[in-house]
Write a protein that holds these residues in place. Structure first.
Motif, PDB file in Angstrom:
ATOM      1  N   GLU A   1       0.823  -1.217   0.000  1.00 47.38           N
ATOM      2  CA  GLU A   1       0.000   0.000   0.000  1.00 47.38           C
ATOM      3  C   GLU A   1       0.854   1.263   0.000  1.00 47.38           C
ATOM      4  N   ALA A   2       2.151   1.111   0.045  1.00 48.78           N
ATOM      5  CA  ALA A   2       3.046   2.258   0.211  1.00 48.78           C
ATOM      6  C   ALA A   2       3.294   2.999  -1.096  1.00 48.78           C
ATOM      7  N   ASP A   3       3.142   4.327  -1.054  1.00 50.40           N
ATOM      8  CA  ASP A   3       3.618   5.159  -2.158  1.00 50.40           C
ATOM      9  C   ASP A   3       5.145   5.212  -2.130  1.00 50.40           C
ATOM     10  N   ILE A   4       5.682   5.283  -0.904  1.00 52.12           N
ATOM     11  CA  ILE A   4       7.127   5.260  -0.704  1.00 52.12           C
ATOM     12  C   ILE A   4       7.433   4.164   0.308  1.00 52.12           C
ATOM     13  N   LEU A   5       8.300   3.242  -0.072  1.00 55.32           N
ATOM     14  CA  LEU A   5       8.704   2.151   0.814  1.00 55.32           C
ATOM     15  C   LEU A   5      10.165   2.341   1.191  1.00 55.32           C
ATOM     16  N   ILE A   6      10.432   2.400   2.503  1.00 55.48           N
ATOM     17  CA  ILE A   6      11.802   2.572   2.995  1.00 55.48           C
ATOM     18  C   ILE A   6      12.205   1.311   3.745  1.00 55.48           C
ATOM     19  N   ALA A   7      13.208   0.618   3.224  1.00 51.93           N
ATOM     20  CA  ALA A   7      13.664  -0.644   3.803  1.00 51.93           C
ATOM     21  C   ALA A   7      14.881  -0.402   4.678  1.00 51.93           C
ATOM     22  N   ALA A   8      14.728  -0.687   5.964  1.00 48.08           N
ATOM     23  CA  ALA A   8      15.822  -0.501   6.920  1.00 48.08           C
ATOM     24  C   ALA A   8      15.792  -1.626   7.946  1.00 48.08           C
ATOM     25  N   VAL A   9      15.749  -2.854   7.443  1.00 47.95           N
ATOM     26  CA  VAL A   9      15.555  -4.008   8.305  1.00 47.95           C
ATOM     27  C   VAL A   9      16.854  -4.757   8.597  1.00 47.95           C
ATOM     28  N   GLY A  10      17.871  -4.583   7.729  1.00 48.95           N
ATOM     29  CA  GLY A  10      19.155  -5.227   7.962  1.00 48.95           C
ATOM     30  C   GLY A  10      19.226  -6.675   7.534  1.00 48.95           C
ATOM     31  N   LYS A  11      18.420  -7.066   6.548  1.00 49.72           N
ATOM     32  CA  LYS A  11      18.452  -8.436   6.022  1.00 49.72           C
ATOM     33  C   LYS A  11      18.648  -8.379   4.511  1.00 49.72           C
ATOM     34  N   ALA A  12      19.700  -9.008   4.045  1.00 44.90           N
ATOM     35  CA  ALA A  12      20.080  -8.920   2.636  1.00 44.90           C
ATOM     36  C   ALA A  12      18.969  -9.399   1.705  1.00 44.90           C
ATOM     37  N   LYS A  13      18.590  -8.518   0.774  1.00 45.83           N
ATOM     38  CA  LYS A  13      17.644  -8.832  -0.302  1.00 45.83           C
ATOM     39  C   LYS A  13      16.317  -9.402   0.200  1.00 45.83           C
ATOM     40  N   MET A  14      15.903  -8.972   1.382  1.00 46.44           N
ATOM     41  CA  MET A  14      14.643  -9.466   1.950  1.00 46.44           C
ATOM     42  C   MET A  14      13.436  -8.988   1.148  1.00 46.44           C
ATOM     43  N   ILE A  15      13.514  -7.759   0.641  1.00 41.69           N
ATOM     44  CA  ILE A  15      12.367  -7.155  -0.036  1.00 41.69           C
ATOM     45  C   ILE A  15      12.421  -7.469  -1.525  1.00 41.69           C
ATOM     46  N   ASN A  16      11.442  -8.251  -1.990  1.00 44.31           N
ATOM     47  CA  ASN A  16      11.330  -8.536  -3.414  1.00 44.31           C
ATOM     48  C   ASN A  16      10.090  -7.856  -3.980  1.00 44.31           C
ATOM     49  N   LYS A  17       9.810  -8.085  -5.246  1.00 41.13           N
ATOM     50  CA  LYS A  17       8.734  -7.342  -5.908  1.00 41.13           C
ATOM     51  C   LYS A  17       7.357  -7.608  -5.323  1.00 41.13           C
ATOM     52  N   SER A  18       7.197  -8.712  -4.582  1.00 41.30           N
ATOM     53  CA  SER A  18       5.895  -8.997  -3.978  1.00 41.30           C
ATOM     54  C   SER A  18       5.576  -8.028  -2.834  1.00 41.30           C
ATOM     55  N   PHE A  19       6.596  -7.295  -2.343  1.00 40.02           N
ATOM     56  CA  PHE A  19       6.406  -6.349  -1.248  1.00 40.02           C
ATOM     57  C   PHE A  19       6.000  -4.963  -1.731  1.00 40.02           C
ATOM     58  N   ILE A  20       6.128  -4.682  -3.004  1.00 39.35           N
ATOM     59  CA  ILE A  20       5.902  -3.317  -3.477  1.00 39.35           C
ATOM     60  C   ILE A  20       4.757  -3.258  -4.479  1.00 39.35           C
ATOM     61  N   LYS A  21       4.083  -2.108  -4.485  1.00 37.57           N
ATOM     62  CA  LYS A  21       3.035  -1.928  -5.476  1.00 37.57           C
ATOM     63  C   LYS A  21       3.626  -1.330  -6.750  1.00 37.57           C
ATOM     64  N   GLU A  22       2.887  -1.418  -7.801  1.00 37.85           N
ATOM     65  CA  GLU A  22       3.335  -0.875  -9.082  1.00 37.85           C
ATOM     66  C   GLU A  22       3.614   0.618  -8.955  1.00 37.85           C
ATOM     67  N   ASP A  23       4.785   1.023  -9.451  1.00 42.93           N
ATOM     68  CA  ASP A  23       5.183   2.429  -9.502  1.00 42.93           C
ATOM     69  C   ASP A  23       5.430   3.059  -8.126  1.00 42.93           C
ATOM     70  N   ALA A  24       5.778   2.251  -7.151  1.00 45.76           N
ATOM     71  CA  ALA A  24       6.155   2.787  -5.846  1.00 45.76           C
ATOM     72  C   ALA A  24       7.568   3.354  -5.911  1.00 45.76           C
ATOM     73  N   ILE A  25       7.885   4.220  -4.938  1.00 45.37           N
ATOM     74  CA  ILE A  25       9.250   4.708  -4.748  1.00 45.37           C
ATOM     75  C   ILE A  25       9.889   3.823  -3.686  1.00 45.37           C
ATOM     76  N   VAL A  26      11.047   3.244  -4.007  1.00 40.40           N
ATOM     77  CA  VAL A  26      11.698   2.318  -3.079  1.00 40.40           C
ATOM     78  C   VAL A  26      13.048   2.891  -2.655  1.00 40.40           C
ATOM     79  N   ILE A  27      13.204   3.113  -1.360  1.00 45.04           N
ATOM     80  CA  ILE A  27      14.448   3.632  -0.794  1.00 45.04           C
ATOM     81  C   ILE A  27      15.087   2.529   0.046  1.00 45.04           C
ATOM     82  N   ASP A  28      16.256   2.088  -0.352  1.00 43.97           N
ATOM     83  CA  ASP A  28      16.953   0.979   0.307  1.00 43.97           C
ATOM     84  C   ASP A  28      18.060   1.527   1.205  1.00 43.97           C
TER      85      ASP A  28
END
Length: 303
Positions: free
Chosen positions: A223-250
């Protein structure tokens, strides 16, 4: 294509409708960092005219690769600006009392303007015992509870953590609006997760913080327009976590199974679904070192 100098404000102003695929943009940190660096060079030259050379001391325990990578980047950035850098490295099995004594000596050194303790520290060193040893005016990465309190109150006289501030600078540089946007932060640490949430709230974003106890995480992050990943796990976030055309900050800095630096986001898997995405390396980390340098310069001015 990489957005070295593209800032499509007109697109962002209407919302996040920029399509992925071949038009997806990689939000590189370099142009953001370079802009800050050029401003700091001028400021440092003015300080040196007054016989003041800003000095940073980096405190490291052990030789973790992510710590070493950040240290190298910080030294390179600071020295390019004219900031003196000293590294105090301790063995990873150092006694807590010995570490505290060493930190106190650094804090009392009048030649040191800024102190950066690389975290997380080994488990046998209690951060609660050391966080207030550092003078708030030298605490350039917001370890001291005084600076944390100022952050919560929106008091800009303190130092906010460098990495969350770097995220905000990236959003600002690329003219990505956060007001009224749905922002999801994965991670609740006092280093990144909580501070970035506060900074976003101060800009009128609607913020959701997720963590290890969050149920059905993917349904929330999608549901995020902007998704910020700060969990500390390598490559945990894949495309199933993001909506189409979201902004992803790693924000993550990890080492993968091949020994290469990588983020919390699986960049290759997500890049075609996201509208914009930061890479690791060459993303948030490169801006973080510039924010660190900015804080050291400001600390020198205060002192």
């Amino acid at each position: 294509m990489d957005c070295f100098n593209l800032k499509p404000a007109a697109i962002y102003a209407a919302g996040f409708n920029y399509k992925g695929g071949s038009s997806m943009k990689i939000l590189l940190g370099k142009p953001v960092a370079d802009k800050i660096t050029q401003e700091l060079i001028t400021e440092v030259n003015k300080l040196k005219e007054k016989c003041v050379t800003p000095k940073l001391t980096i405190v490291r325990v052990g030789n973790k690769e992510d710590d070493m990578a950040y240290q190298r980047g910080a030294i390179k950035r600071c020295e390019s600006i004219g900031i003196q850098v000293d590294v105090k490295a301790f063995d990873d099995d150092i006694d807590e009392i010995e570490f505290i004594d060493g930190l106190k000596n650094i804090n009392e050194d009048k030649s040191v303007n800024g102190i950066l303790v690389l975290r997380p520290l080994p488990k046998h060193i209690d951060e609660d015992k050391i966080k207030n040893i550092i003078n708030p005016n030298k605490d350039v990465d917001c370890l001291n509870t005084i600076n944390l309190g100022k952050l919560l109150e929106g008091d800009k006289s303190g130092f906010a953590p460098c990495t969350p501030t770097a995220v905000m600078e990236i959003l600002k540089y690329y003219e990505i609006p956060v007001e009224s946007k749905n922002v999801v932060v994965i991670g609740r640490s006092t280093v990144v997760g909580k501070p970035i949430s506060i900074l976003l709230l101060n800009k009128n974003a609607t913020v959701t913080i997720c963590h290890s106890k969050t149920e059905d995480l993917e349904s929330i992050t999608r549901e995020a327009d902007i998704l910020i990943a700060a969990v500390g796990k390598a490559k945990m976030i894949n495309k199933s976590f993001i909506k189409e055309d979201a902004i992803v900050i790693d924000v993550g800095i990890n080492v993968d199974e091949d020994g290469n630096l990588c983020g919390d986001v699986d960049f290759e898997d997500c890049k075609d679904k996201a509208a914009m995405i930061t890479p690791v390396p060459r993303g948030v980390g490169s801006v973080t070192t510039s924010i660190l340098a900015k804080h050291v310069v400001n600390a020198a001015k205060i002192q």
